[in-house]
Design a protein around this motif. Structure first.
Motif, PDB file in Angstrom:
ATOM      1  N   UNK A 103       0.854  -1.347   0.331  1.00 50.06           N
ATOM      2  CA  UNK A 103       0.114  -0.445   0.023  1.00 50.06           C
ATOM      3  C   UNK A 103       1.146   1.833  -0.148  1.00 50.06           C
ATOM      4  N   UNK A 104       2.101   1.479   1.038  1.00 50.56           N
ATOM      5  CA  UNK A 104       2.866   2.116   0.976  1.00 50.56           C
ATOM      6  C   UNK A 104       3.383   2.415  -1.007  1.00 50.56           C
ATOM      7  N   UNK A 105       3.664   1.142  -1.201  1.00 53.94           N
ATOM      8  CA  UNK A 105       4.721   1.520  -2.518  1.00 53.94           C
ATOM      9  C   UNK A 105       3.457   2.184  -3.724  1.00 53.94           C
ATOM     10  N   UNK A 106       2.311   1.694  -3.468  1.00 54.48           N
ATOM     11  CA  UNK A 106       1.462   2.673  -4.515  1.00 54.48           C
ATOM     12  C   UNK A 106       1.229   3.531  -4.474  1.00 54.48           C
ATOM     13  N   UNK A 107       1.339   4.736  -3.086  1.00 60.68           N
ATOM     14  CA  UNK A 107       0.659   5.967  -2.700  1.00 60.68           C
ATOM     15  C   UNK A 107       1.933   6.546  -3.609  1.00 60.68           C
ATOM     16  N   UNK A 108       3.068   6.106  -4.361  1.00 60.01           N
ATOM     17  CA  UNK A 108       3.986   6.588  -4.902  1.00 60.01           C
ATOM     18  C   UNK A 108       5.075   8.301  -4.318  1.00 60.01           C
ATOM     19  N   UNK A 109       5.222   7.320  -3.539  1.00 61.61           N
ATOM     20  CA  UNK A 109       6.019   8.198  -2.906  1.00 61.61           C
ATOM     21  C   UNK A 109       7.594   8.294  -3.392  1.00 61.61           C
ATOM     22  N   UNK A 110       8.203   9.625  -3.493  1.00 60.15           N
ATOM     23  CA  UNK A 110       9.906   9.294  -3.552  1.00 60.15           C
ATOM     24  C   UNK A 110      11.049   9.220  -2.200  1.00 60.15           C
TER      25      UNK A 110
END
Length: 355
Positions: free
Chosen positions: A52-59
């Motif tokens: 889920x964290x990866x799907x949020x697109x953080x840099x």
């Protein structure tokens, strides 16, 4: 109060300020000395949060400015996404009320958030310090942890929003951690707390601040916290330790991120007060509950600190949770092992408060 006077000139007496550039050079020299390794596999519930964290697109935080890093998706956002995807409520856990008060610290005012459980007090109290590498995050990001501890331990949790680096470099954070502890001792009765039963605790950078406050109170013969809750605390800067090698590219905390945090924190990398594992004398500190995560660069230093406390005669309850990452604590709504860790922490507090 004697401890308050100590806080006011704490940084003059105990710390040597060094430039962020010098600290960054010292840390980065060891930060990339080992080849990359694959972190242990996350258990299914933890992996769902990571996905889920990866799907949020953080840099990558270590590539950003501090201001930009503070705007990135946090693990708490991933937990909310998992809950929403499963059709569950993302509302804060009920049974705890929260109000904000202000502490006048040595570097200016800062807020504290007081989490009070249901029931009749006076309640025991824990002063809590959030994580975020001294640079990012605040109480709102870490809300789930103090809320869960207030409910499970039947205690008031006073969460301090200390000023963050690099705008407020070391020793501002420990100065204000001390100020929050002193303020709580002096004002606990005003918010239905028991000033004779005050513990300290925190996660990651907050775990560092909790144990630093304990050390300072001991050294100044001030009232000691009745307990210290240390959740994967930052206590050293040795990035050659086995967990740094194994978890060099772990999520949500990696080795490059830790170098970035230390660079912006701006502390003396040799200071035993900035990095408590360097302290030659750990005798006389409060008993500690220490929570560790397997997929975490800080695992090795946390275990080393637990061992050092035990060797100094301090009672320590240490527990390692496999298959979970740094930041898992507070994820009890979606990760069963996080709920177990929260209960383990609360049980340690309850024992300390009832002695």
């Amino acid at each position: 109060m004697r401890f308050r006077a100590f806080i006011q000139d704490f940084h003059m007496a105990k710390f040597l300020q060094v430039s962020a550039a010098a600290l960054g050079a010292a840390l980065c020299a060891s930060a990339y000395s080992a080849p990359a390794s694959t972190p242990p596999k996350a258990e299914p519930h933890m992996q769902k949060v990571l996905d889920a964290l990866a799907s949020l697109g953080g840099k990558p935080i270590d590539t950003l400015t501090p201001d930009a890093a503070r705007k990135q998706p946090m693990p708490a956002d991933a937990v909310k996404k998992v809950l929403a995807d499963e059709g569950k409520s993302t509302a804060p856990e009920a049974g705890v009320t929260v109000r904000e008060m202000t502490v006048k610290g040595p570097h200016g005012d800062f807020p504290v958030h007081i989490y009070t459980p249901e029931g009749k007090g006076p309640f025991p109290v824990m002063v809590y310090y959030h994580g975020g590498g001294f640079v990012i995050a605040d109480t709102a990001v870490y809300d789930a942890a103090p809320r869960a501890l207030a409910k499970m331990a039947k205690a008031i949790i006073v969460s301090a929003d200390y000023h963050r680096a690099p705008e407020n470099k070391f020793p501002v954070a420990p100065d204000e951690a001390c100020a929050a502890y002193t303020w709580t001792l002096e004002h606990a009765a005003a918010f239905n707390g028991d000033p004779k039963r005050v513990a300290v605790g925190g996660e990651s950078a907050g775990g560092n601040l909790a144990t630093v406050v304990s050390i300072m109170a001991r050294d100044q013969h001030a009232p000691l916290p009745v307990h210290q809750l240390l959740v994967y605390p930052v206590v050293d800067n040795d990035m050659t330790r086995p967990s740094y090698v194994q978890n060099v590219a772990a999520k949500p905390l990696s080795k490059p991120m830790m170098a970035w945090f230390f660079k912006h924190y701006g502390a003396d990398p040799t200071s035993a007060m900035a990095l408590p594992l360097k302290n030659a004398d750990l005798k006389g500190l409060p008993a500690a509950t220490i929570v560790a995560a397997e997929i975490d660069p800080l695992l090795s230093e946390g275990k080393a600190y637990a061992d050092a406390l035990k060797q100094a005669g301090v009672k320590v309850d240490y527990r390692l949770y496999s298959g979970v990452t740094h930041e898992f604590f507070g994820m009890g709504a979606v990760v069963p092992k996080a709920k177990e860790a929260e209960q383990f922490a609360a049980d340690g507090l309850i024992r300390a408060f009832t002695k």
